[in-house]
Motif scaffolding. Structure first.
Motif, PDB file in Angstrom:
ATOM      1  N   TRP A   1       3.843   6.274  -5.173  1.00 16.29           N
ATOM      2  CA  TRP A   1       3.747   6.486  -6.625  1.00 16.29           C
ATOM      3  C   TRP A   1       2.673   7.516  -6.953  1.00 16.29           C
ATOM      4  CZ3 TRP A   1      -0.691   5.019  -9.481  1.00 16.29           C
ATOM      5  CH2 TRP A   1      -0.590   5.236 -10.873  1.00 16.29           C
ATOM      6  N   ALA A   2       1.494   7.360  -6.337  1.00 13.47           N
ATOM      7  CA  ALA A   2       0.394   8.282  -6.613  1.00 13.47           C
ATOM      8  C   ALA A   2       0.751   9.702  -6.207  1.00 13.47           C
ATOM      9  CB  ALA A   2      -0.868   7.819  -5.884  1.00 13.47           C
ATOM     10  N   SER A   3       1.467   9.854  -5.097  1.00 12.62           N
ATOM     11  CA  SER A   3       1.876  11.184  -4.634  1.00 12.62           C
ATOM     12  C   SER A   3       2.860  11.810  -5.618  1.00 12.62           C
ATOM     13  CB  SER A   3       2.508  11.057  -3.245  1.00 12.62           C
ATOM     14  OG  SER A   3       2.952  12.311  -2.791  1.00 12.62           O
ATOM     15  N   LYS A   4       3.729  10.972  -6.184  1.00 13.31           N
ATOM     16  CA  LYS A   4       4.762  11.483  -7.093  1.00 13.31           C
ATOM     17  C   LYS A   4       4.188  11.918  -8.439  1.00 13.31           C
ATOM     18  CE  LYS A   4       7.569   8.493  -8.958  1.00 13.31           C
ATOM     19  NZ  LYS A   4       8.675   7.500  -9.133  1.00 13.31           N
ATOM     20  N   VAL A   5       3.232  11.154  -8.991  1.00 11.50           N
ATOM     21  CA  VAL A   5       2.737  11.435 -10.347  1.00 11.50           C
ATOM     22  C   VAL A   5       1.358  12.083 -10.358  1.00 11.50           C
ATOM     23  CG1 VAL A   5       4.068   9.497 -11.252  1.00 11.50           C
ATOM     24  CG2 VAL A   5       1.656   9.154 -10.683  1.00 11.50           C
ATOM     25  N   GLY A   6       0.758  12.271  -9.180  1.00  9.50           N
ATOM     26  CA  GLY A   6      -0.571  12.878  -9.123  1.00  9.50           C
ATOM     27  C   GLY A   6      -1.679  11.941  -9.565  1.00  9.50           C
ATOM     28  N   ALA A   7      -1.574  10.697  -9.156  1.00 14.05           N
ATOM     29  CA  ALA A   7      -2.557   9.689  -9.550  1.00 14.05           C
ATOM     30  C   ALA A   7      -3.541   9.423  -8.413  1.00 14.05           C
ATOM     31  CB  ALA A   7      -1.850   8.390  -9.945  1.00 14.05           C
TER      32      ALA A   7
ATOM     33  N   LYS B   1     -16.807   5.955  -9.121  1.00 12.69           N
ATOM     34  CA  LYS B   1     -16.512   7.286  -8.596  1.00 12.69           C
ATOM     35  C   LYS B   1     -15.591   8.044  -9.557  1.00 12.69           C
ATOM     36  CE  LYS B   1     -16.945   6.026  -3.711  1.00 12.69           C
ATOM     37  NZ  LYS B   1     -16.217   5.878  -2.432  1.00 12.69           N
ATOM     38  N   PRO B   2     -15.815   9.336  -9.738  1.00 11.49           N
ATOM     39  CA  PRO B   2     -14.959  10.114 -10.644  1.00 11.49           C
ATOM     40  C   PRO B   2     -13.496  10.052 -10.207  1.00 11.49           C
ATOM     41  CG  PRO B   2     -16.900  11.379  -9.985  1.00 11.49           C
ATOM     42  CD  PRO B   2     -16.886  10.147  -9.134  1.00 11.49           C
ATOM     43  N   LYS B   3     -12.623   9.992 -11.182  1.00  2.00           N
ATOM     44  CA  LYS B   3     -11.190   9.921 -10.904  1.00  2.00           C
ATOM     45  C   LYS B   3     -10.690  11.275 -10.433  1.00  2.00           C
ATOM     46  CE  LYS B   3      -6.762   8.983 -13.173  1.00  2.00           C
ATOM     47  NZ  LYS B   3      -6.095   8.633 -14.447  1.00  2.00           N
ATOM     48  N   THR B   4     -10.010  11.296  -9.289  1.00  2.00           N
ATOM     49  CA  THR B   4      -9.412  12.518  -8.762  1.00  2.00           C
ATOM     50  C   THR B   4      -7.994  12.208  -8.303  1.00  2.00           C
ATOM     51  OG1 THR B   4     -10.265  12.064  -6.548  1.00  2.00           O
ATOM     52  CG2 THR B   4     -11.638  13.441  -7.981  1.00  2.00           C
ATOM     53  N   LYS B   5      -7.189  13.242  -8.138  1.00  2.00           N
ATOM     54  CA  LYS B   5      -5.843  13.049  -7.610  1.00  2.00           C
ATOM     55  C   LYS B   5      -5.964  12.877  -6.107  1.00  2.00           C
ATOM     56  CE  LYS B   5      -3.636  15.840 -11.227  1.00  2.00           C
ATOM     57  NZ  LYS B   5      -2.798  17.035 -11.516  1.00  2.00           N
TER      58      LYS B   5
ATOM     59  N   ARG C   1       0.844  -1.203   0.000  1.00  2.00           N
ATOM     60  CA  ARG C   1       0.000   0.000   0.000  1.00  2.00           C
ATOM     61  C   ARG C   1       0.876   1.249   0.000  1.00  2.00           C
ATOM     62  NH1 ARG C   1      -3.286   2.801   4.218  1.00  2.00           N
ATOM     63  NH2 ARG C   1      -2.832   1.164   5.755  1.00  2.00           N
ATOM     64  N   LYS C   2       1.965   1.217   0.754  1.00  2.00           N
ATOM     65  CA  LYS C   2       2.883   2.377   0.801  1.00  2.00           C
ATOM     66  C   LYS C   2       3.507   2.626  -0.573  1.00  2.00           C
ATOM     67  CE  LYS C   2       5.417   5.363   3.306  1.00  2.00           C
ATOM     68  NZ  LYS C   2       6.479   5.750   2.392  1.00  2.00           N
ATOM     69  N   LEU C   3       3.853   1.557  -1.304  1.00  2.00           N
ATOM     70  CA  LEU C   3       4.409   1.713  -2.651  1.00  2.00           C
ATOM     71  C   LEU C   3       3.406   2.411  -3.572  1.00  2.00           C
ATOM     72  CD1 LEU C   3       6.142  -1.760  -3.196  1.00  2.00           C
ATOM     73  CD2 LEU C   3       7.295   0.458  -3.004  1.00  2.00           C
ATOM     74  N   PHE C   4       2.158   1.971  -3.529  1.00  4.75           N
ATOM     75  CA  PHE C   4       1.125   2.600  -4.368  1.00  4.75           C
ATOM     76  C   PHE C   4       0.942   4.066  -3.986  1.00  4.75           C
ATOM     77  CE2 PHE C   4      -0.809  -1.727  -5.291  1.00  4.75           C
ATOM     78  CZ  PHE C   4      -0.629  -1.634  -6.664  1.00  4.75           C
ATOM     79  N   GLU C   5       0.922   4.350  -2.688  1.00  7.80           N
ATOM     80  CA  GLU C   5       0.682   5.723  -2.238  1.00  7.80           C
ATOM     81  C   GLU C   5       1.841   6.640  -2.599  1.00  7.80           C
ATOM     82  OE1 GLU C   5      -0.161   5.164   1.891  1.00  7.80           O
ATOM     83  OE2 GLU C   5      -2.255   4.548   1.525  1.00  7.80           O
TER      84      GLU C   5
END
Length: 377
Positions: free
Chosen positions: A124-130, A192-196, A118-122
């Motif tokens: 990554w999402a923080s870095k690329v705005g996903a 649900k709509p995709k948001t950052k 979960r930390k890896l996904f989070e």
């Protein structure tokens, strides 16, 4: 025209993945499947093509059990790393829903693999705005589970059907969610709509039972249903119905057809068709030679076909599989077959005379919630 959401499921062939895949198949007006195969993780170009095609990825692929806990940890973390490497290589940022577990808090390497994953996904999402949502999931049960792997309920069902006596090692209270309910939770998140955003969500359990309580119910199912052909009390939208449908999925296909007891005297014959502790709807049909009825499946309904006159072929096929099971029935020896959920089924008059079939189903037909999906056997 609705733009369909392109959804891919890693672990598509596993217990949770296959159920979610099938559930989304009932939502084809809004969902488009992006096919995933296990060997994509061994092929960079295929994995990159997969992630770049998806609007949403449900990451379920994981190892649950292995004699070496380090193998579990390394496998699960490396799968996530490969998925994220493919996203970065293709500059893709699909919405990702991660299937984690309440075992995140446990002191074992499986739980740690979920927590670190979960930390890896989070990160990554923080870095690329996903967008990443992690589902913290309680114990899951449902049909077609793998004994000694997916859940203790699958193990109990398998053992009872095989005539073995399950052992309760720790009679604790277990929080549970039925696989259809979990699939619905995934589906709601997909819509649900995709948001950052980065979020985690504790999926609420829908029942809480002692292990011994579940075992007692399963043993009653064996006695009532398998031994005596009687449908137990299973109310609509109940834990008991979900457990019963789970239990019956472990009954071998050669259990059917079941012959009725036919009582004959100088007046004619008498056959008891149905004995049940639950309400339902009864009906009958006549079918002319050569005609086929059905070609649909249900996701929750308990249904019985009883042939009392004529010759019939009843065919079943679990959806998204190729094997077709056929039963031949003859009204001269009245018999019945029960339709397993997630199996498309039909009945054909293969004789030269009228076919008469009696039907029983555990709930009255509701056109607004028919639980009937048409697919050719």
């Amino acid at each position: 025209m609705v733009n369909k959401i392109k959804v891919g499921i890693t672990g598509q062939g596993g217990f949770m993945g296959s159920h979610l895949y099938n559930f989304l198949g009932t939502k084809q007006e809004v969902i488009q499947h992006v096919e995933f195969k296990r060997d994509f993780f061994q092929n960079e170009s295929q994995l990159q093509n997969f992630v770049s095609t998806c609007d949403v990825i449900i990451h379920i692929a994981a190892m649950n059990r292995h004699e070496d806990q380090h193998v579990i940890y390394n496998t699960n973390v490396n799968l996530i790393k490969k998925l994220l490497d493919a996203c970065e290589a293709t500059k893709s940022n699909p919405k990702i829903v991660f299937s984690s577990s309440t075992q995140e808090e446990n002191d074992n390497l499986y739980g740690k693999s979920k927590r670190d994953g979960r930390k890896l996904f989070e990160d990554w999402a923080s870095k690329v705005g996903a967008s990443v949502t992690s589902f913290i999931i309680p114990n899951v049960f449902g049909p077609f589970g793998k004994p000694f792997y997916n859940s203790f309920i699958a193990t109990f069902c398998h053992q009872i059907i095989q005539g073995e006596k399950p052992t309760v090692i720790n009679d604790s209270k277990v929080n549970l969610i039925y696989i259809n309910e979990l699939s619905k939770a995934f589906y709601d998140e997909i819509l649900k709509p995709k948001t950052k955003s980065i979020q985690s969500f504790v999926v609420p359990h829908t029942s809480s039972k002692n292990v011994s309580e579940i075992l007692s119910l399963l043993e009653d199912f064996k006695k009532d249903y398998v031994d005596n052909g009687q449908v137990p009390k299973v109310n609509l939208n109940s834990f008991e119905l979900d457990l019963f449908n789970t239990f019956t999925s472990f009954i071998p296909k050669d259990y059917f057809p079941r012959k009725f007891v036919k009582h004959t005297d100088n007046r004619g014959a008498f056959v008891e068709i149905m004995r049940s502790d639950t309400a339902g709807q009864s009906s009958y049909s006549t079918t002319v030679p050569g005609i086929t009825r059905g070609n649909h499946y249900h996701t929750r309904k308990v249904e019985r076909f009883a042939v009392i006159k004529g010759k019939a072929s009843i065919k079943l096929r679990k959806i998204n599989t190729d094997e077709v099971i056929e039963y031949l029935l003859d009204g001269d020896e009245p018999a019945y077959v029960d339709m397993p959920i997630w199996h498309t089924h039909n009945i054909t008059n293969i004789g030269n005379t009228e076919l008469i079939t009696l039907f029983w189903i555990n709930e009255s037909y509701n056109p607004d919630d028919a639980d009937t999906y048409f697919v050719e056997v």
